[in-house]
Design a protein around this motif. Structure first.
Motif, short mmCIF file in Angstrom:
data_model
loop_
_atom_site.label_atom_id
_atom_site.label_comp_id
_atom_site.label_asym_id
_atom_site.label_seq_id
_atom_site.Cartn_x
_atom_site.Cartn_y
_atom_site.Cartn_z
N TRP A 94 -66.51 9.42 98.10
CA TRP A 94 -65.38 8.49 98.11
C TRP A 94 -64.45 8.82 96.96
CZ3 TRP A 94 -64.61 5.60 102.23
CH2 TRP A 94 -65.70 5.38 103.07
N ASP A 127 -63.14 12.36 102.92
CA ASP A 127 -62.86 13.45 103.85
C ASP A 127 -64.14 14.06 104.42
OD1 ASP A 127 -60.04 13.39 103.77
OD2 ASP A 127 -60.03 14.46 101.87
N TYR A 148 -60.98 6.63 99.87
CA TYR A 148 -61.00 7.39 101.11
C TYR A 148 -62.06 8.48 101.02
CZ TYR A 148 -58.47 11.20 98.81
OH TYR A 148 -58.10 12.22 97.97
N TYR A 159 -60.86 5.75 105.65
CA TYR A 159 -60.27 4.87 104.65
C TYR A 159 -61.08 3.58 104.54
CZ TYR A 159 -56.19 7.83 105.35
OH TYR A 159 -55.34 8.92 105.45
N ASN A 197 -57.11 6.88 94.80
CA ASN A 197 -55.78 7.29 95.25
C ASN A 197 -55.28 8.57 94.57
OD1 ASN A 197 -55.61 5.63 92.89
ND2 ASN A 197 -53.40 5.59 93.18
N TYR A 207 -59.09 0.39 97.13
CA TYR A 207 -58.92 1.33 98.22
C TYR A 207 -59.60 2.65 97.84
CZ TYR A 207 -56.42 5.32 100.23
OH TYR A 207 -56.12 6.52 100.80
N TYR A 249 -60.62 5.30 110.50
CA TYR A 249 -60.38 6.74 110.53
C TYR A 249 -58.92 7.00 110.85
CZ TYR A 249 -65.18 8.42 110.26
OH TYR A 249 -66.44 8.75 109.82
N ARG A 254 -59.77 11.55 108.20
CA ARG A 254 -60.02 10.92 106.91
C ARG A 254 -60.46 9.48 107.13
NH1 ARG A 254 -55.90 11.70 102.04
NH2 ARG A 254 -57.17 13.56 101.84
#
Length: 105
Positions: free
Chosen positions: A78, A72, A70, A42, A81, A68, A35, A40
């Motif tokens: 999810w 919110d 993320y 990750y 980028n 990767y 976090y 957020r």
């Protein structure tokens, strides 16, 4: 906002699954969930699978392509980028075609 560490956690469903295209054992090998200060979440990971098409030894596993994503909303949705939805927990799980590759191995 309360701290995610102080809240009760419960299972919401799968967030990743094998694609079945190249390997029925493909899945995310998670490096970690973190976090950030804004709340957020990750996730960094490597794809792991077992397939004689990509292995030197048919009995082993292989890791490839670092990714990767993320979230919110505490891991429900999810995003890659660019902010595009890459998967939803309990719905359409992350797959290799949706989660962007951060590096190839």
């Amino acid at each position: 906002m309360s701290s995610p560490a102080s809240e009760t956690w419960s299972a919401a469903g799968s967030w990743t699954a094998p694609s079945g295209v190249t390997s029925t054992t493909r899945n995310i090998y998670l490096h970690g969930l973190t976090y950030g200060p804004s709340g957020r979440l990750y996730a960094a990971f490597t794809w792991r699978e077992g397939s004689s098409r990509v292995l030197c030894d048919s009995g082993g596993l292989t890791n490839h392509d670092t990714g990767y994503v993320y979230s919110d909303d505490r891991g429900r949705t999810w995003r890659d980028n660019t902010g595009k939805v890459a998967g939803t927990t309990g719905g359409a799980p992350l797959s290799r075609g949706k989660a962007k590759v951060a590096g190839r191995s």
